[in-house]
Write a protein that holds these residues in place. Structure first.
Motif, mmCIF file in Angstrom:
data_model
loop_
_atom_site.group_PDB
_atom_site.id
_atom_site.type_symbol
_atom_site.label_atom_id
_atom_site.label_comp_id
_atom_site.label_asym_id
_atom_site.label_seq_id
_atom_site.Cartn_x
_atom_site.Cartn_y
_atom_site.Cartn_z
ATOM 1 N N LEU A 20 62.383 72.987 -14.029
ATOM 2 C CA LEU A 20 63.257 72.644 -12.918
ATOM 3 C C LEU A 20 63.984 71.361 -13.285
ATOM 4 O O LEU A 20 63.351 70.360 -13.629
ATOM 5 C CB LEU A 20 62.436 72.467 -11.639
ATOM 6 C CG LEU A 20 63.225 72.367 -10.349
ATOM 7 C CD1 LEU A 20 63.993 73.660 -10.086
ATOM 8 C CD2 LEU A 20 62.308 72.086 -9.185
ATOM 9 N N THR A 21 65.301 71.405 -13.246
ATOM 10 C CA THR A 21 66.120 70.239 -13.569
ATOM 11 C C THR A 21 67.125 70.009 -12.453
ATOM 12 O O THR A 21 67.257 70.832 -11.540
ATOM 13 C CB THR A 21 66.887 70.449 -14.893
ATOM 14 O OG1 THR A 21 67.816 71.521 -14.724
ATOM 15 C CG2 THR A 21 65.940 70.752 -16.049
ATOM 16 N N ASP A 22 67.866 68.916 -12.553
ATOM 17 C CA ASP A 22 68.921 68.652 -11.574
ATOM 18 C C ASP A 22 69.990 69.732 -11.614
ATOM 19 O O ASP A 22 70.634 70.009 -10.618
ATOM 20 C CB ASP A 22 69.562 67.289 -11.834
ATOM 21 C CG ASP A 22 68.633 66.145 -11.481
ATOM 22 O OD1 ASP A 22 67.746 66.346 -10.641
ATOM 23 O OD2 ASP A 22 68.794 65.048 -12.056
ATOM 24 N N LYS A 23 70.162 70.350 -12.763
ATOM 25 C CA LYS A 23 71.211 71.357 -12.923
ATOM 26 C C LYS A 23 70.844 72.699 -12.278
ATOM 27 O O LYS A 23 71.715 73.436 -11.875
ATOM 28 C CB LYS A 23 71.518 71.561 -14.398
ATOM 29 C CG LYS A 23 72.127 70.335 -15.038
ATOM 30 C CD LYS A 23 72.632 70.655 -16.408
ATOM 31 C CE LYS A 23 73.097 69.506 -17.208
ATOM 32 N NZ LYS A 23 73.841 68.470 -16.729
ATOM 33 N N ASN A 24 69.556 73.051 -12.201
ATOM 34 C CA ASN A 24 69.179 74.343 -11.622
ATOM 35 C C ASN A 24 68.378 74.199 -10.328
ATOM 36 O O ASN A 24 67.895 75.189 -9.794
ATOM 37 C CB ASN A 24 68.416 75.195 -12.638
ATOM 38 C CG ASN A 24 67.095 74.599 -13.045
ATOM 39 O OD1 ASN A 24 66.653 73.589 -12.515
ATOM 40 N ND2 ASN A 24 66.449 75.211 -14.018
ATOM 41 N N LEU A 25 68.240 73.005 -9.815
ATOM 42 C CA LEU A 25 67.477 72.755 -8.594
ATOM 43 C C LEU A 25 68.065 73.510 -7.395
ATOM 44 O O LEU A 25 67.336 74.160 -6.644
ATOM 45 C CB LEU A 25 67.430 71.254 -8.303
ATOM 46 C CG LEU A 25 66.687 70.800 -7.057
ATOM 47 C CD1 LEU A 25 65.225 71.211 -7.127
ATOM 48 C CD2 LEU A 25 66.804 69.295 -6.900
ATOM 49 N N ALA A 26 69.368 73.463 -7.246
ATOM 50 C CA ALA A 26 70.007 74.162 -6.125
ATOM 51 C C ALA A 26 69.806 75.671 -6.234
ATOM 52 O O ALA A 26 69.556 76.341 -5.222
ATOM 53 C CB ALA A 26 71.491 73.834 -6.082
ATOM 54 N N ASP A 27 69.892 76.209 -7.457
ATOM 55 C CA ASP A 27 69.681 77.647 -7.647
ATOM 56 C C ASP A 27 68.279 78.057 -7.222
ATOM 57 O O ASP A 27 68.085 79.114 -6.633
ATOM 58 C CB ASP A 27 69.899 78.034 -9.114
ATOM 59 C CG ASP A 27 71.330 77.844 -9.556
ATOM 60 O OD1 ASP A 27 72.229 77.984 -8.708
ATOM 61 O OD2 ASP A 27 71.556 77.559 -10.743
ATOM 62 N N MET A 28 67.303 77.235 -7.517
ATOM 63 C CA MET A 28 65.920 77.540 -7.151
ATOM 64 C C MET A 28 65.717 77.447 -5.635
ATOM 65 O O MET A 28 65.133 78.318 -5.024
ATOM 66 C CB MET A 28 64.974 76.578 -7.882
ATOM 67 C CG MET A 28 63.539 76.661 -7.450
ATOM 68 S SD MET A 28 62.828 78.265 -7.776
ATOM 69 C CE MET A 28 61.162 77.992 -7.254
ATOM 70 N N LEU A 29 66.230 76.384 -5.034
ATOM 71 C CA LEU A 29 66.014 76.175 -3.599
ATOM 72 C C LEU A 29 66.710 77.227 -2.743
ATOM 73 O O LEU A 29 66.224 77.575 -1.671
ATOM 74 C CB LEU A 29 66.472 74.774 -3.196
ATOM 75 C CG LEU A 29 65.578 73.645 -3.686
ATOM 76 C CD1 LEU A 29 66.181 72.297 -3.340
ATOM 77 C CD2 LEU A 29 64.171 73.769 -3.136
ATOM 78 N N VAL A 30 67.816 77.757 -3.219
ATOM 79 C CA VAL A 30 68.518 78.802 -2.470
ATOM 80 C C VAL A 30 67.674 80.070 -2.391
ATOM 81 O O VAL A 30 67.741 80.812 -1.414
ATOM 82 C CB VAL A 30 69.885 79.098 -3.138
ATOM 83 C CG1 VAL A 30 70.496 80.375 -2.631
ATOM 84 C CG2 VAL A 30 70.829 77.946 -2.906
#
Length: 177
Positions: A47-57
């Motif tokens: 989990l990184t800053d770049k894919n955090l939004a993708d995971m939380l969605v």
């Protein structure tokens, strides 16, 4: 004869270039799906800053996420408590969130969640802490059941037995025993 050869050669080179570009774009699409900047729910990843939004969605929550911070192996979230939310909603979101972050990631070892009441206003100064939870990977390893399959009592027991939960007086006012 020279003109015929030039036209055939030009058509051949153009066809080869078009074919090469179409293969290149197909290769690019295949590598994008395994990119570290997109999230795949089928396997645990970094989990990184770049894919955090993708995971939380992909995490089905009833409460709104107001703030997120990822630092090293620690994820901090603020959830906004709706006026009409019941205890099942709160516990289900806490369970789902901790299950997703601890079991579907490789690098998140702690999840800090604050449930905040923003009913006094829209700014952070008027918010009140309702509940706080600290979830650690070692205690969330075998969270296999889906939150929707558990009753209120089971959700509450699972969370309290596994993680550290702190209730405030605001929680006790809103949800008396």
């Amino acid at each position: 004869m020279k003109w015929t050869m030039r036209i055939v050669l030009t058509i051949g080179i153009s066809t080869a270039m078009a074919l090469g570009l179409s293969l290149l774009s197909n290769m690019e699409l295949n590598t994008e799906s395994s990119s570290p900047y997109t999230w795949s729910s089928h396997r645990g990843g970094q989990l990184t800053d770049k894919n955090l939004a993708d995971m939380l969605v992909q995490v089905p929550l009833q409460m709104r996420i107001r703030r997120v911070e990822l630092s090293m192996s620690r994820l901090s979230l603020d959830l906004s408590l709706p006026k009409n939310a019941d205890t099942v909603t709160v516990y289900r979101d806490l369970y789902t969130l901790s299950q997703a972050m601890l079991n579907q990631t490789k690098n998140v070892d702690q999840v800090f969640v604050r449930v905040m009441d923003y009913s006094g206003g829209s700014d952070a100064a008027s918010s009140q802490l309702v509940l706080a939870m600290v979830a650690q990977r070692e205690f969330g390893k075998d969270m296999e059941k889906r939150a929707g399959d558990l009753s209120l009592i089971q959700l509450e027991q699972e969370l309290q037995n596994r993680f550290r939960i702190t209730y405030t007086s605001k929680w006790q006012q809103k949800y008396p025993l």
